[in-house]
Design an enzyme around this catalytic site. Structure first.
Site, PDB file in Angstrom:
ATOM      1  N   SER A 144      45.266  47.962  29.967  1.00 37.89           N
ATOM      2  CA  SER A 144      46.173  48.984  30.492  1.00 37.89           C
ATOM      3  C   SER A 144      46.565  49.899  29.348  1.00 37.89           C
ATOM      4  CB  SER A 144      47.435  48.312  31.052  1.00 37.89           C
ATOM      5  OG  SER A 144      48.463  49.259  31.251  1.00 37.89           O
ATOM      6  N   TYR A 157      54.019  42.121  29.242  1.00 34.73           N
ATOM      7  CA  TYR A 157      52.867  42.861  29.793  1.00 34.73           C
ATOM      8  C   TYR A 157      52.167  43.663  28.690  1.00 34.73           C
ATOM      9  CZ  TYR A 157      50.140  45.685  33.090  1.00 34.73           C
ATOM     10  OH  TYR A 157      49.109  46.285  33.769  1.00 34.73           O
TER      11      TYR A 157
HETATM   12  N1  LIG Z   1      48.450  49.323  39.152  1.00 29.11           N
HETATM   13  C1  LIG Z   1      48.570  49.852  37.938  1.00 29.11           C
HETATM   14  O1  LIG Z   1      49.285  50.862  37.718  1.00 29.11           O
HETATM   15  C2  LIG Z   1      47.803  49.282  36.785  1.00 29.11           C
HETATM   16  C3  LIG Z   1      47.743  50.027  35.594  1.00 29.11           C
HETATM   17  C4  LIG Z   1      47.038  49.509  34.517  1.00 29.11           C
HETATM   18  C5  LIG Z   1      46.417  48.289  34.623  1.00 29.11           C
HETATM   19  N2  LIG Z   1      46.502  47.590  35.795  1.00 29.11           N
HETATM   20  C6  LIG Z   1      45.843  46.298  35.840  1.00 29.11           C
HETATM   21  O2  LIG Z   1      44.912  46.300  36.899  1.00 29.11           O
HETATM   22  C7  LIG Z   1      44.729  44.962  37.392  1.00 29.11           C
HETATM   23  C8  LIG Z   1      44.888  44.947  38.892  1.00 29.11           C
HETATM   24  O3  LIG Z   1      46.203  45.376  39.189  1.00 29.11           O
HETATM   25  P1  LIG Z   1      46.645  45.926  40.602  1.00 29.11           P
HETATM   26  O4  LIG Z   1      47.616  47.001  40.338  1.00 29.11           O
HETATM   27  O5  LIG Z   1      45.469  46.173  41.454  1.00 29.11           O
HETATM   28  O6  LIG Z   1      47.476  44.675  41.125  1.00 29.11           O
HETATM   29  P2  LIG Z   1      47.525  43.864  42.513  1.00 29.11           P
HETATM   30  O7  LIG Z   1      47.308  44.766  43.663  1.00 29.11           O
HETATM   31  O8  LIG Z   1      48.775  43.060  42.424  1.00 29.11           O
HETATM   32  O9  LIG Z   1      46.252  42.910  42.402  1.00 29.11           O
HETATM   33  C9  LIG Z   1      46.248  41.781  41.588  1.00 29.11           C
HETATM   34  C10 LIG Z   1      45.095  40.929  42.024  1.00 29.11           C
HETATM   35  O10 LIG Z   1      45.045  39.778  41.161  1.00 29.11           O
HETATM   36  C11 LIG Z   1      44.978  38.618  41.964  1.00 29.11           C
HETATM   37  N3  LIG Z   1      45.607  37.524  41.248  1.00 29.11           N
HETATM   38  C12 LIG Z   1      46.867  37.484  40.745  1.00 29.11           C
HETATM   39  N4  LIG Z   1      47.083  36.292  40.154  1.00 29.11           N
HETATM   40  C13 LIG Z   1      45.929  35.577  40.287  1.00 29.11           C
HETATM   41  C14 LIG Z   1      45.526  34.289  39.899  1.00 29.11           C
HETATM   42  N5  LIG Z   1      46.356  33.467  39.229  1.00 29.11           N
HETATM   43  N6  LIG Z   1      44.265  33.874  40.192  1.00 29.11           N
HETATM   44  C15 LIG Z   1      43.410  34.690  40.868  1.00 29.11           C
HETATM   45  N7  LIG Z   1      43.740  35.928  41.270  1.00 29.11           N
HETATM   46  C16 LIG Z   1      44.987  36.362  40.983  1.00 29.11           C
HETATM   47  C17 LIG Z   1      45.691  38.974  43.251  1.00 29.11           C
HETATM   48  O11 LIG Z   1      45.195  38.200  44.327  1.00 29.11           O
HETATM   49  P3  LIG Z   1      45.843  36.867  44.932  1.00 29.11           P
HETATM   50  O12 LIG Z   1      47.323  37.072  44.971  1.00 29.11           O
HETATM   51  O13 LIG Z   1      45.190  36.766  46.271  1.00 29.11           O
HETATM   52  O14 LIG Z   1      45.406  35.773  44.007  1.00 29.11           O
HETATM   53  C18 LIG Z   1      45.225  40.409  43.436  1.00 29.11           C
HETATM   54  O15 LIG Z   1      43.963  40.431  44.052  1.00 29.11           O
HETATM   55  C19 LIG Z   1      45.764  44.117  36.636  1.00 29.11           C
HETATM   56  O16 LIG Z   1      45.154  43.496  35.521  1.00 29.11           O
HETATM   57  C20 LIG Z   1      46.776  45.137  36.153  1.00 29.11           C
HETATM   58  O17 LIG Z   1      47.472  44.709  35.011  1.00 29.11           O
HETATM   59  C21 LIG Z   1      47.166  48.051  36.871  1.00 29.11           C
END
Ligand SMILES: NC(=O)c1ccc[n+]([C@@H]2O[C@H](COP(=O)([O-])OP(=O)(O)OC[C@H]3O[C@@H](n4cnc5c(N)ncnc54)[C@H](OP(=O)(O)O)[C@@H]3O)[C@@H](O)[C@H]2O)c1
Length: 258
Positions: A144, A157
């Site tokens: 990120s 984070y």
């Molecule tokens: N959204 C943003 O602004 C942003 C910005 C920069 C980076 N990111 C990064 O992008 C990635 C995805 O984020 P997102 O925003 O798409 O979040 P999200 O919608 O909350 O998705 C997170 C995913 O991770 C899975 N997950 C969480 N804990 C897990 C575990 N212990 N084992 C297996 N799966 C797990 C969740 O599925 P289940 O709950 O079904 O397990 C879900 O599919 C993350 O690494 C986040 O830090 C996001």
């Protein structure tokens, strides 16, 4: 240094954290571009819905339930996926975020590290030796822009994502010469269930479809870092070059935490 980029003919793409947000949309876009995509998360129903959506469009997404914090479970899961076909492209996308609200070195802090850093490691550990043995593979690690510098309310984070960026940099030296490409993904704010809960302003927020499209483009490019949107990336990179006195003043003022 030669850059290794894989193609659908090399095997499966594997996306972790594909039951929602960026991972879900990325899995769909990869499938639409010709990949057979293995997807992992804890919620089977969500993965099955995703697989059905892809199948309705004539594409292949294969659900595999798993918790990335379960080291032995992840090793078994990779064997299970690879019994179908070798994993050519792995996007280790799972991550979590809890805003620091005072109890910063408590359970939420450890959970952030267990999921973001430990969860990524649990995917890499069993998979990378297989890719090295095949002399071919591509790994993309989800970090990120928050990993560029320590940001307010983001002790766990920011530091977990910073560790992932540095890990990817170091891995690249070892793996590229062995035929395994390494990239790091650094998005700014993206509209997903993760950011829906944020109660602070999110500058340059982008749609999840846009984020997944930029990641897909980055995966076939020769770039090590897939970072977007540019304004957010360069702003944070530039701020991080300032002397600490100016850095703390500016970031504190800019985020209302001074
Ligand atoms: N959204 C943003 O602004 C942003 C910005 C920069 C980076 N990111 C990064 O992008 C990635 C995805 O984020 P997102 O925003 O798409 O979040 P999200 O919608 O909350 O998705 C997170 C995913 O991770 C899975 N997950 C969480 N804990 C897990 C575990 N212990 N084992 C297996 N799966 C797990 C969740 O599925 P289940 O709950 O079904 O397990 C879900 O599919 C993350 O690494 C986040 O830090 C996001």
């Amino acid at each position: 240094m030669t850059l290794t980029r894989t193609r659908p003919a090399d095997g499966l793409a594997w996306v972790t954290g594909a039951s929602s947000g960026i991972g879900r949309e990325l899995a769909l876009q990869l499938a639409r571009s010709g990949w057979r995509v293995a997807v992992t998360a804890r919620r089977l129903e969500e993965l099955q819905l995703l697989a059905k959506q892809a199948a309705d469009e004539g594409h292949v997404i294969l659900p595999f339930v798993g918790d990335v914090t379960d080291r032995a479970g992840m090793a078994r899961l990779i064997e299970e996926i690879e019994s179908q076909a070798p994993i050519a492209l792995a996007v280790l996308n799972v991550g979590t975020f809890f805003p620091d609200d005072g109890a910063w070195f408590g359970d939420a802090f450890r959970k952030t590290f267990d999921v973001n850093l430990g969860g990524t490691l649990n995917g890499l550990e069993p998979l990378v030796p297989k890719m090295i043995a095949r002399g071919r593979g591509q790994v993309a690690i989800m970090a990120s822009v928050a990993g560029y510098a320590g940001l307010p309310r983001s002790i766990a984070y920011s530091s977990s994502k910073s560790a992932l960026i540095v890990m990817a940099q170091a891995m690249r030296f070892m793996l590229e010469p062995r035929g395994v490409g390494v990239q790091v993904i650094c998005p700014g704010f993206v509209e997903t269930p993760l950011t829906d809960k944020n109660d602070f302003p999110m500058p340059f927020l982008i749609k999840v479809e846009d984020a997944a499209r930029r990641i897909c483009e980055g995966l076939v490019s020769d770039r090590f870092e897939i970072a977007f949107p540019r304004r957010m990336v360069w702003l944070l990179k530039a701020i991080n070059l300032l002397p600490y006195r100016a850095y703390f003043w500016l970031v504190g003022r800019g985020t209302g935490q001074a």
